[in-house]
Each structure stands twice: as structure tokens, then as C-alpha cells.
Design a protein around this motif. Structure first.
Motif, short mmCIF file in Angstrom:
data_model
loop_
_atom_site.label_atom_id
_atom_site.label_comp_id
_atom_site.label_asym_id
_atom_site.label_seq_id
_atom_site.Cartn_x
_atom_site.Cartn_y
_atom_site.Cartn_z
N THR A 130 0.83 -1.22 0.00
CA THR A 130 0.00 0.00 0.00
C THR A 130 0.86 1.25 0.00
O THR A 130 0.58 2.23 -0.72
CB THR A 130 -0.93 -0.01 1.21
OG1 THR A 130 -1.72 -1.20 1.21
CG2 THR A 130 -1.86 1.20 1.19
N ASP A 131 1.93 1.23 0.79
CA ASP A 131 2.80 2.40 0.86
C ASP A 131 3.53 2.64 -0.46
O ASP A 131 3.65 3.79 -0.91
CB ASP A 131 3.81 2.20 2.00
CG ASP A 131 4.71 3.42 2.18
OD1 ASP A 131 4.16 4.49 2.51
OD2 ASP A 131 5.92 3.29 1.98
N MET A 132 4.01 1.57 -1.10
CA MET A 132 4.71 1.74 -2.37
C MET A 132 3.79 2.26 -3.46
O MET A 132 4.17 3.12 -4.27
CB MET A 132 5.33 0.41 -2.80
CG MET A 132 6.57 0.01 -2.02
SD MET A 132 7.39 -1.41 -2.76
CE MET A 132 8.80 -1.59 -1.66
N ILE A 133 2.56 1.72 -3.52
CA ILE A 133 1.61 2.20 -4.53
C ILE A 133 1.30 3.67 -4.31
O ILE A 133 1.28 4.48 -5.26
CB ILE A 133 0.33 1.35 -4.49
CG1 ILE A 133 0.62 -0.08 -4.95
CG2 ILE A 133 -0.76 1.98 -5.36
CD1 ILE A 133 -0.58 -1.01 -4.87
N ARG A 134 1.09 4.04 -3.04
CA ARG A 134 0.75 5.43 -2.74
C ARG A 134 1.89 6.38 -3.11
O ARG A 134 1.67 7.42 -3.74
CB ARG A 134 0.41 5.56 -1.25
CG ARG A 134 0.05 6.99 -0.83
CD ARG A 134 -0.17 7.05 0.68
NE ARG A 134 1.01 6.60 1.40
CZ ARG A 134 2.09 7.38 1.62
NH1 ARG A 134 2.10 8.63 1.15
NH2 ARG A 134 3.12 6.91 2.29
N THR A 135 3.12 6.04 -2.76
CA THR A 135 4.24 6.93 -3.04
C THR A 135 4.54 7.01 -4.54
O THR A 135 4.89 8.09 -5.05
CB THR A 135 5.49 6.45 -2.29
OG1 THR A 135 5.75 5.07 -2.62
CG2 THR A 135 5.30 6.58 -0.79
N THR A 136 4.37 5.90 -5.27
CA THR A 136 4.64 5.92 -6.71
C THR A 136 3.60 6.77 -7.45
O THR A 136 3.95 7.57 -8.32
CB THR A 136 4.65 4.49 -7.27
OG1 THR A 136 5.58 3.69 -6.53
CG2 THR A 136 5.04 4.49 -8.73
N ILE A 137 2.34 6.60 -7.08
CA ILE A 137 1.29 7.41 -7.72
C ILE A 137 1.46 8.88 -7.37
O ILE A 137 1.26 9.77 -8.22
CB ILE A 137 -0.10 6.89 -7.30
CG1 ILE A 137 -0.34 5.48 -7.88
CG2 ILE A 137 -1.19 7.84 -7.77
CD1 ILE A 137 -1.66 4.86 -7.47
N GLN A 138 1.86 9.17 -6.15
CA GLN A 138 2.09 10.55 -5.76
C GLN A 138 3.25 11.15 -6.55
O GLN A 138 3.20 12.32 -6.95
CB GLN A 138 2.36 10.65 -4.26
CG GLN A 138 2.47 12.08 -3.74
CD GLN A 138 1.21 12.88 -3.97
OE1 GLN A 138 0.10 12.39 -3.73
NE2 GLN A 138 1.36 14.11 -4.45
N ARG A 139 4.30 10.35 -6.77
CA ARG A 139 5.42 10.83 -7.57
C ARG A 139 4.97 11.16 -8.99
O ARG A 139 5.38 12.17 -9.58
CB ARG A 139 6.52 9.77 -7.58
CG ARG A 139 7.63 9.96 -8.59
CD ARG A 139 8.31 11.31 -8.49
NE ARG A 139 8.79 11.61 -7.15
CZ ARG A 139 9.21 12.81 -6.75
NH1 ARG A 139 9.15 13.83 -7.61
NH2 ARG A 139 9.64 13.01 -5.53
N ALA A 140 4.11 10.32 -9.57
CA ALA A 140 3.60 10.58 -10.92
C ALA A 140 2.74 11.84 -10.95
O ALA A 140 2.83 12.66 -11.88
CB ALA A 140 2.81 9.39 -11.42
N LYS A 141 1.90 12.04 -9.92
CA LYS A 141 1.07 13.24 -9.88
C LYS A 141 1.91 14.50 -9.71
O LYS A 141 1.61 15.55 -10.29
CB LYS A 141 0.06 13.12 -8.73
CG LYS A 141 -1.03 12.08 -8.98
CD LYS A 141 -2.03 12.05 -7.84
CE LYS A 141 -3.15 11.03 -8.12
NZ LYS A 141 -4.12 10.95 -7.00
#
Length: 626
Positions: free
Chosen positions: A189-200
Motif C-alpha cells: 500500500t505504501d509503495m503504490i501510494r508513493t509511486t502514484i504521488q510521484r507521478a502526480k
């Protein structure tokens, strides 16, 4: 037929400073993010036993190589960076694990596509495992997130330049639809959240993130698992983004070409709807004549480009004069003088580029009115805010009522009447096929329309096809019909050969690339039994059952005449060989010979035998070089 209306397809060297600024503003900076995990090196499809199995990694390398070649020819000012993620080795300025920047090393500037980069990258697969290596970047029990690192590196590479003047894009190539499928719990969950935030965060900075998914043989690529959230897709956009299941792997090159070679505006026009309402539209070229390029003349000593200058010199004194500021025209024996500004005002027939005149039903627009390639127009709010809203209202009304707009296209050199035809948006499973907008069709002048002469024949004189002939002709047309034919699907073979030579010279290759001439008939298709049978039946219906025998007899008769001519030429050669013609010409004895003897020389050498004796002698002397 003018393929270049108003010079919108002119060469870059003809552009002025204003257009040069616009051209630089359209430059793109692209980072290719290529997944290098072991899954990318597995077979891409179920190959036959005798065929070599192709991997997704090999396909992507070929696609990007072709894209770089096209960029050199059409968009050499763009800048690119090639970056692999999920690698064993790391090479990036941020020293992040699992990310290998291929062509940008100790500097932050991206590279322009050149021959060296293409030649090295096309062979990267041969030494990839030894020099760079492949691994799964996101594994259970590890906190490393190579996709996050790759987005970070790509964002850093695109730091240079303002998004207002440079288009910045990140293209991700992968066949793994769930990069975090190997981990569970809070870590996932943490990796998905940080990766999507990086893309945004990257998208907030004006960077465009796009995905080119590859489906494995056993399953389709599922966008909804992760990448739909990464690139910001919602609802029906997820289904429309993924190519349909029936698309083949080789279509990936076309998909990449569509995304990389986007249409760019060639001119901005002001569109006057009424005297008080004016909007702004951009024009786009749908068909662009491709040429090898302009000739550049070089100085023979310095090898520098030559510049052309024009000077005015006085006839009486030889002094250098300035360019005349006035022009004149004789009218009724009077000299009427014009300044350059006055001439420019006389030629200016309209204060607006485009002025709406009215509307007509679509059936009033005939096929023969479209004599030259149309121009696509699309609204813009850069200078005149609200142009898009007015354009959309006009566009929807024309579609609903089945009307096209008649407009005046006023230019200083060539005023035209144009038809504006609204086009609806067409969307398929692979994305948008045709955008909404209007086609500006250049209507012909009255002199451009030719009316064929009507020949009145009686029923007995007019040739009529029988029902059997019509049936056979229809069957033949159905057999040889080209499905989904479009003239844009065929490349110019001459230009392709020209570019192939340049490519071989630039890459230092010993052999010329094979150029397929797509304009030649499909001999393999015409040799199919069904097509051959339809052709023979059509010939028999039109020319009769014994048409082949008649052709053979005609060929035999033609062959007999040629044999007779050959026999006459051989006899003349033997008779001509008895004379020393060079000696006769040097001693002036040709005039003592008879006309028949002189003609034997002409016949033996395939020269005309007509004319009087003096003309025949002159012809012989000319042939002997005397």
C-alpha cells in the motif's frame, strides 16, 4: 493542382524569425522508460517451431529505433533520453538503484537523435545482460521501488526548459500490469501510494506520462490494477486506452508513431464570425509533400554556404544604388508611382484571414470541388479567450443541421473561397482515431471546373456491355478490391530510397537497407487461383473464347516482321563491310558512290535513310565523327 496552398508546407529554411520562434516553441523532450525485468525477455507470442521467438524487449528496441530515425528526418530539434528500470546496474545522477540511463551520463542535457545513438541502441540487446543486467526491482521483503526511482530520474532529466515553450513527455514500456503483485500488506500500500504521488507531482509540473502496454501470450494487460491510477485514467478511459485483444504485436510501432508524431500547427488564423465577433483557430497539415530537401550551394574554397545578394547599379556611372523605394505602372501614357507600402495595401484583400459568409447544405458540396488537400482547423484560446466555446457552438450546429460553412480566405497573394466541413470525433478501442474539428476545403475557381463534352449517340452506335460481361467484371472487382484503401498508406519509393542511402551513410553500414516499393502491384495476390480465374473469365466474356489464340497469331505476325527487318540489316552490314568508309570520307570519295551504296551504311548502323545524296553523306560524316 496546388499541393502547397499558401505556402503552409514550405521548408524550414524559408521561415522568418517569427515562425522560427514558433517552431522552437514546439520542441519536445522525451524520456523513454523501458522495463528491463526478466518478464520482458520472455517470448512475446506463440511462435512456430521453425521461427525464432521474439521478446517484448526486442520489439520495444526496434520501435524506439524506428522512432529515432523518423525524428532525425522530421523533428531533429527534439531531445530524447533512454532509461531502463529494473536493472542490476545503476547509472544516474541521483545514484538510485535499479535505474540505468543509457545515453545521458555525466550531464543533465538530453541528446538529440543522431546516427551514433541509433547505431549503438539498435545493438543494445546483444550485450544487455552482460553490461546492464535484468532483475525484478520490486520484490517481497525489499523496500526498493525501481518504478518510483525511474519516475524520479525521468523528472530530473526533464528539468531543463519551461513547459510553456517545450513539451515534456515520459513514455513507459512494460508488460507487467501489476508491478507490486509480489508483495502484500502495508508495504504494498505504501509503495503504490508513493509511486502514484510521484507521478502526480510530475504531472503537476507539466510533464505528460503515457503508457504503451504489452500483453503477454497468456493474458491481457489489465490497466485497472495499477497504471490507470498512475497516468490518471477514469471510467471508460481505462477501456479505451488499452488496445483491443485482436491487435498484433507488430502494431506497437504504429502506436508509438501515432503518439510521437503528433500533428503540429502550421499557422494561426483569425476567424471572423460576424463584424463584431472574431475567434482564433490553428491550422494543421493533413498531407505534407515530402522532399529530399533544398540544395545548399557551397563555396569551392571555404566550403561555406553561399548567400545571394541583389544590388542596383547605375547604367551611366556604375555607382551602387540603393533599392528603389517606389514602383511605377504606365497607364494612359502616364507614370503612376506606388510605394512599397501602397502596393502591399493594394494586394491586401481582407483584414481577417478567414471570414464567414454563410451556410449551405452538405449535398451542395461536390466531390470535384476538393481539388487540393484540405487543412484541418481547431480552436485556440491563446490570444482570444472564448474562441473554443464559440467554435464548439458553431461546430455542433453544423453537424446537427447538416450544413457546411462558406467562408472567404483572404491572403495577400491568393484570395479563395473555402468550405468548412465539421468532423465528429471518432474513438475506437485504441484511442482517438479522428479528432473533432473542421476541414477547410479550398474551393475551385470557375475556370478550374471542366465540363465534358456530351456526345449524342444513337442506341445502335453506343457500345453496350452484356449482362454476362457486367457480371464477370463485378466478380473481378470483388476479387481484387483493396480493403480499407487509403493513399496515405503508401510511402514514396524514391524518397524512401533517398533516406535509405542517407541512413546507410550515417550509420556506416556496408549494405543498403531493403526498400519495399509499396506502389507496385501485389503480384502474389494477383496470382491467387481465384483472382486468375476471375481475370480469365472476364477476358473471355469481353474478347471471346479464342482471344489467346488471336494474341498468339498477332505476336507471331509481329515476330515475322521483325525477322524480315533483321535479315535486311544483316545483308546491309555485309555489303557495307566491303568498303573502308573512314578512308573514303578522308579522301572525299563519298560523293562518287551511288545512293544505294551509301544507304547500306545507314541501314547497317540503324540510321535514317531518307533525304537527298548530300543529306545522306552529311549523316555518314557525322556518324564517323568527321
Amino acid at each position: 493542382m496546388d499541393l502547397d496552398p499558401e505556402g503552409i508546407f514550405r521548408d524550414d529554411s524559408d521561415e522568418d524569425d517569427d515562425n522560427l520562434h514558433e517552431r522552437e516553441a514546439n520542441k519536445e523532450m522525451v524520456v523513454y522508460l523501458i522495463d528491463a525485468s526478466p518478464r520482458m525477455f520472455t517470448p512475446a507470442n506463440a511462435a512456430k517451431p521453425d521461427e525464432k521467438q521474439e521478446t517484448h524487449f526486442h520489439t520495444i528496441v526496434n520501435c524506439i529505433t524506428q522512432s529515432l530515425k523518423m525524428q532525425i528526418i522530421g523533428r531533429s530539434r527534439d531531445e530524447v533520453a533512454i532509461c531502463f528500470f529494473n536493472t542490476k546496474e545503476k547509472k544516474n545522477l541521483q545514484e538510485l538503484a535499479g535505474v540505468y540511463v543509457y545515453n545521458v551520463t555525466e550531464r543533465e542535457q538530453l541528446d538529440r537523435p543522431d546516427a551514433r545513438l541509433i547505431k549503438e541502441f539498435s545493438c543494445v540487446e546483444d550485450s544487455f545482460m552482460n553490461n546492464i543486467g535484468s532483475r525484478y526491482g520490486i520484490t517481497s521483503g525489499s523496500r526498493e521501488n525501481t518504478l518510483y526511482n525511474a519516475l524520479w530520474v525521468a523528472q530530473a532529466l526533464l528539468r531543463k526548459g519551461s513547459v510553456k515553450t517545450v513539451s515534456k513527455r515520459i513514455l513507459i514500456f512494460t508488460n507487467e500490469d501489476d508491478p507490486f503483485g509480489g508483495i502484500t500488506g502495508a508495504a504494498k500500500t505504501d509503495m503504490i501510494r508513493t509511486t502514484i504521488q510521484r507521478a502526480k507531482d510530475a504531472q503537476d509540473l507539466g510533464l505528460s506520462i503515457e503508457l504503451l502496454p504489452l500483453s503477454r501470450p497468456d493474458e491481457d494487460f489489465n490497466m485497472s490494477l495499477f497504471y490507470a491510477d498512475l497516468i490518471g485514467l477514469e471510467g471508460d478511459e481505462v477501456v479505451q486506452y488499452v488496445p483491443s485483444a485482436g491487435e498484433k504485436l507488430e502494431d506497437m510501432t504504429d502506436q508509438l508513431r501515432k503518439r510521437m508524431m503528433k500533428k503540429r500547427k502550421v499557422k494561426t488564423l483569425s476567424f471572423a464570425i460576424t463584424n463584431d465577433v472574431c475567434i482564433e483557430v490553428n491550422t494543421y497539415a493533413l498531407i505534407r509533400p515530402t522532399a529530399p530537401g533544398t540544395i545548399t550551394w557551397l563555396d569551392s574554397i571555404s566550403n561555406l554556404p553561399l548567400k545571394t545578394e541583389r544590388s542596383f547599379i547605375c547604367n551611366d556611372t556604375g555607382a551602387l544604388l540603393q533599392a528603389p523605394q517606389e514602383r511605377f505602372q504606365l497607364y494612359n501614357d502616364k507614370v503612376v508611382k506606388f510605394s512599397v507600402r501602397e502596393l502591399s495595401d493594394v494586394k491586401r484583400v481582407s483584414s481577417h484571414h478567414l471570414r464567414l459568409l454563410g451556410f449551405k447544405p452538405l449535398d451542395c458540396l461536390k466531390d470535384y470541388h476538393n481539388l487540393s488537400p484540405s487543412t484541418f482547423i481547431y480552436p485556440s484560446d491563446e490570444q482570444i479567450f472564448g474562441s473554443t466555446r464559440v467554435f464548439v457552438a458553431l461546430h455542433s450546429s453544423m453537424l446537427r443541421l447538416g450544413r457546411f460553412a462558406l467562408a472567404f480566405y483572404g491572403t495577400p497573394t491568393r484570395p479563395r473561397l473555402v468550405a468548412l466541413v465539421a468532423q465528429e470525433e471518432v474513438i475506437s478501442s485504441s484511442g482517438q482515431d479522428e479528432p473533432p474539428g473542421m476541414h477547410m476545403i479550398y474551393l475551385p475557381y470557375s475556370d478550374d471546373v471542366r465540363y465534358p463534352e456530351e456526345v449524342h449517340l444513337t442506341s445502335g452506335d453506343a457500345p453496350r456491355a452484356t449482362d454476362e460481361q457486367i457480371k464477370k467484371a463485378s466478380n473481378l472487382l470483388r476479387r481484387i478490391d483493396l480493403k480499407h484503401f487509403s493513399v496515405s498508406h503508401f510511402a514514396n519509393p524514391g524518397l524512401q530510397k533517398h533516406y535509405g542511402i542517407l541512413e546507410a551513410l550515417a550509420l556506416g553500414e556496408d549494405e543498403m537497407p531493403d526498400i519495399k516499393d509499396e506502389t507496385l502491384p501485389d503480384e502474389e495476390g494477383l496470382a491467387r487461383p481465384g483472382v486468375v480465374k476471375a481475370i480469365e473469365e472476364f477476358k473471355a466474356a469481353v474478347f471471346g473464347e479464342n482471344y489467346d489464340q488471336e494474341e498468339a497469331e498477332a505476336a507471331a505476325a509481329k515476330g515475322g516482321a521483325s525477322k524480315k527487318r533483321k535479315a535486311i540489316a544483316d545483308a546491309a552490314s555485309q555489303k557495307s563491310a566491303a568498303y573502308d568508309w573512314a578512308d573514303l570520307a578522308d579522301n572525299g570519295k563519298l560523293k562518287d558512290m551511288t545512293v544505294m551504296d551509301l544507304k547500306t551504311y545507314l541501314t547497317a548502323h540503324g540510321l535514317p535513310v531518307s533525304g537527298k545524296k548530300d543529306a545522306i553523306i552529311s549523316r555518314i560524316l557525322t556518324h564517323l565523327g568527321k
